[in-house]
Design a protein around this motif. Structure first.
Motif, short mmCIF file in Angstrom:
data_model
loop_
_atom_site.label_atom_id
_atom_site.label_comp_id
_atom_site.label_asym_id
_atom_site.label_seq_id
_atom_site.Cartn_x
_atom_site.Cartn_y
_atom_site.Cartn_z
N ILE A 337 0.86 -1.19 0.00
CA ILE A 337 0.00 0.00 0.00
C ILE A 337 0.90 1.24 0.00
O ILE A 337 1.84 1.32 0.78
N ALA A 338 0.59 2.18 -0.89
CA ALA A 338 1.40 3.40 -0.95
C ALA A 338 0.66 4.54 -0.25
O ALA A 338 -0.57 4.63 -0.34
N ASP A 339 1.42 5.38 0.44
CA ASP A 339 0.84 6.57 1.05
C ASP A 339 1.11 7.72 0.09
O ASP A 339 2.25 8.12 -0.10
N LEU A 426 2.10 7.61 -7.94
CA LEU A 426 1.52 6.30 -8.32
C LEU A 426 2.61 5.36 -8.84
O LEU A 426 2.61 4.17 -8.54
N ARG A 427 3.53 5.92 -9.62
CA ARG A 427 4.61 5.09 -10.17
C ARG A 427 5.45 4.50 -9.04
O ARG A 427 5.82 3.34 -9.07
N GLU A 428 5.69 5.33 -8.04
CA GLU A 428 6.44 4.83 -6.87
C GLU A 428 5.66 3.73 -6.17
O GLU A 428 6.20 2.72 -5.75
N PRO A 433 7.85 -0.88 -2.01
CA PRO A 433 8.93 -0.44 -1.13
C PRO A 433 10.28 -1.03 -1.53
O PRO A 433 11.32 -0.43 -1.33
N ASP A 434 10.27 -2.23 -2.11
CA ASP A 434 11.55 -2.83 -2.50
C ASP A 434 11.82 -2.64 -3.98
O ASP A 434 12.72 -3.25 -4.53
#
Ligand code: ASP
Length: 645
Positions: A337-339, A426-428, A433-434
């Motif tokens: 999940i991205a913040d 979004l791309r990140e 995370p890895d």
């Protein structure tokens, strides 16, 4: 019904050792009186005969798996726990045997004396371990006739035979090779674990089954005392207090494969009694406990043919919740999940601004290849997110012709910079995370939830697991173990408006959080850890409090007055006054481990005599009413129709 031969002897590990009766006799040197005549002494096992045994005269004991009557030739598949062998009866050679076998019912118990021979060319069965040979019988003894069993003793597809019926006749169900293989697996795992602990100086010590309530947070099973009517023992929810007392006693290394009892509301895969691998160690750090348990798992799993890649990952509770929306993250696949943080604020989309303005966050799953989901499927996920407490779920799908979904318009209306920042976030998120998933946003799907951070993550954590199923994101054969550490010490009990110990109240808080114990309990982290395998929690543990002042403050934080604490745990507190070493430990659920190794759908499949999903035992009829004369001396009277708690 499909016939599948499961070769139990083919389980990884040592061949299943089954001592031959003669060897047993030699060992005990006790002549058996009244046993079968020597020429009926079992010489071999059905599943172990091979082409190399050609010409050998054997005596086999076992159950009739099935009879195929071809007139002149009748085939008897004879089964014992090692497998199945074909006994071929020819009317022209042994008419008496032929006549008896024709009338045999499946599951009858017989002894066969005969000669091993190769099967005729073309008659071999490569699916059977014994498929190259057959036994030509000379004589056959019917040791016990059987009624037609209520279900066949072959392989069943899941659900093919009603589970109640299987449990009602568990002794037949356990004759099925798959089920027997589960018993073997469990045995081997426990044996390997036991050897592992033994080699490291752990002592296996039994703790009482009739005891006092233990603070694991579930309801106790109570056992009335006859000698003190009105008083009750509790069956242990865990040996927690006893294993800590053993540390005070100077044992230093304790292990027990122990039955624990928790009277919890029934969930699909709960059992009122389960087996724990329960461990406690003195003079150790958290690292020592984790390293020991991890090495044990790698060793014991090796004994049942699994080689988990070590070292296991570590992740703090905070990260697990933020990134995976769960304290038991399934790390066999990415999709963290991205913040989106401030990048979301740049879009002219009021719900984002509102959530961020209220101190919440905007979180997202960016799903590679997710754009192929239909609008209906995405709406279905949004509905599930709402059921899990999200205020809503919005989405943005990247197609070859641009963006689709409710966020396409705000994105188009945002300034270039803001749009670029949002897409970069979004791309990140897509990379994770890895940085495990590379590639562009085209074909991907972003699912976004705005609101309080934990609620947003929890909803997305659920959606993440649904997507893994729907998009087959879990690679075949992958295993992911992770230690989740630094659990919060307390959790808020909404119903009773107070803090509860999240693990149990003997868990040691982080030293640097001690000052918040009474002022801000929600902030206190504990030296508590869980081991998680493929998204299933295998067990928990912690370092324990060994300072009386800290223990007292923890009791106070959970609203346990001095008086009550003394009444419930006085014996432990008193013991702690006589020199308590720093200590810690954990407990792993054996049933769950066996279930995962076996690839079974429920833990009931790997327990010899489990309770049904409703907590009953269809075999013995437990729980059952008892005779009033048994209740009288206990001072107990049953009130019919008493409300269920
Ligand atoms: N007593 C705990 C449990 O049963 C395990 C532990 O803290 O060692 O979950």
């Amino acid at each position: 019904m499909t016939e599948r031969v499961v070769d139990v002897a083919g389980l990884p590990g040592e061949p299943l050792p089954l001592a031959r009766p003669r060897e047993v006799e030699a060992e005990t040197s006790a002549a058996r009186a009244g046993g079968p005549a020597p020429d009926w002494q079992r010489s071999d096992f059905c599943g172990t005969l091979r082409a190399a045994d050609e010409g050998k005269v054997v005596v086999l004991d076992g159950w009739v798996q099935r009879i195929r009557d071809h007139g002149q030739l009748v085939f008897l598949d004879l089964r014992d726990r090692t497998g199945v062998v074909q006994v071929t009866c020819d009317a022209s050679r042994t008419p008496e045997v032929h006549a008896v076998v024709r009338d045999l019912k499946p599951e009858s118990v017989v002894a066969v004396r005969g000669r091993v021979r190769r099967r005729a060319p073309g008659a071999e069965n490569p699916r059977m371990a014994t498929g190259e040979i057959e036994v030509e019988p000379e004589r056959l003894l019917v040791l016990a006739a059987a009624k037609t069993p209520p279900f066949p003793i072959g392989a069943h597809a899941p659900g093919e035979v009603d589970e109640r019926l299987r449990l009602r006749h568990r002794y037949l169900d356990l004759r099925r090779p798959e089920m027997f293989a589960h018993l073997v697996l469990r045995h081997r795992f426990v044996k390997a674990a036991r050897d592992f602990f033994d080699a490291r100086g752990f002592l296996e010590i039994e703790t009482p089954m009739l005891t006092r309530s233990t603070p694991e947070g579930a309801r106790d099973f109570l056992v009335p005392s006859r000698l003190e009517p009105g008083s009750f023992y509790a069956l242990p929810q865990s040996p927690q207090l006893f294993k800590q007392l053993l540390m005070v006693a100077g044992v230093e290394r304790y292990v027990q494969f122990v039955r624990c009892f928790r009277d919890e509301d029934l969930r699909a895969d709960r059992q009122p009694e389960h087996t724990q691998i329960d461990v406690e160690m003195s003079f150790v750090t958290q690292e020592d406990v984790l390293a020991t348990m991890e090495a044990m798992m790698i060793h014991a799993l090796g004994a049942v043919g699994r080689r988990p890649p070590g070292p296991f990952r570590r992740m703090s509770y905070r990260e697990a919740i933020d990134r995976y929306g769960s304290d038991k993250p399934d790390l066999r696949f990415g999709l963290a999940i991205a913040d989106l943080g401030p990048a979301a604020a740049g879009l002219p989309f009021p719900p984002f601004a509102k959530a961020l303005g209220e101190g919440g966050s905007v979180r997202a799953l960016v799903v590679p290849g997710g754009a192929r989901l239909s609008r209906r499927e995405i709406e279905g996920l949004a509905e599930e997110a709402r059921e899990r407490g999200a205020s809503g779920l919005v989405w943005l799908a990247g197609g070859p012709d641009g963006w689709r979904g409710p966020l396409a318009r705000p994105l188009a209306e945002a300034g270039d910079d803001a749009a670029a920042r949002f897409l970069a976030a979004l791309r990140e998120g897509l990379a994770g995370p890895d940085g495990e998933a590379a590639g562009g946003l085209e074909g991907s799907l972003a699912l976004l939830v705005a609101g309080p951070a934990e609620a947003a993550s929890a909803a997305l954590g659920h959606i993440r697991l649904r997507l893994a199923e729907r998009l087959s994101l879990v690679p075949d054969g992958r295993d992911a173990f992770v230690w989740v550490t630094d659990f919060p010490m307390f959790e808020w009990n909404e119903e009773e408006s107070r803090w509860d110990a999240k693990h149990h109240p003997f868990t040691a808080p982080h030293e640097e959080d001690l000052d918040a114990l009474l002022t801000d309990p929600g902030r206190v982290r504990a030296h508590a850890y869980d081991l998680v395998w493929n998204g299933v929690e295998l067990g928990s543990g912690s370092l324990r409090i060994h300072r009386r002042d800290v223990q007292e403050r923890v009791f106070r934080a959970i609203g346990l007055g001095d008086e009550e604490a003394r009444e419930k745990f006085g014996f432990l507190l008193e013991a702690f006054e006589y020199g308590v070493p720093p200590h810690g430990g954990m407990a792993l659920g054996l049933d769950r481990i066996a279930m995962l190794v076996a690839g079974a759908a429920t833990i009931r499949e790997v327990i010899a005599f489990p309770k049904s999903a409703s907590g009953a035992d269809p075999l013995t009829g437990a729980p059952a009413a008892v005779d009033p004369s048994q209740l009288l001396p206990l001072g107990i009277e049953v009130r019919r129709g008493a409300p269920k708690a």
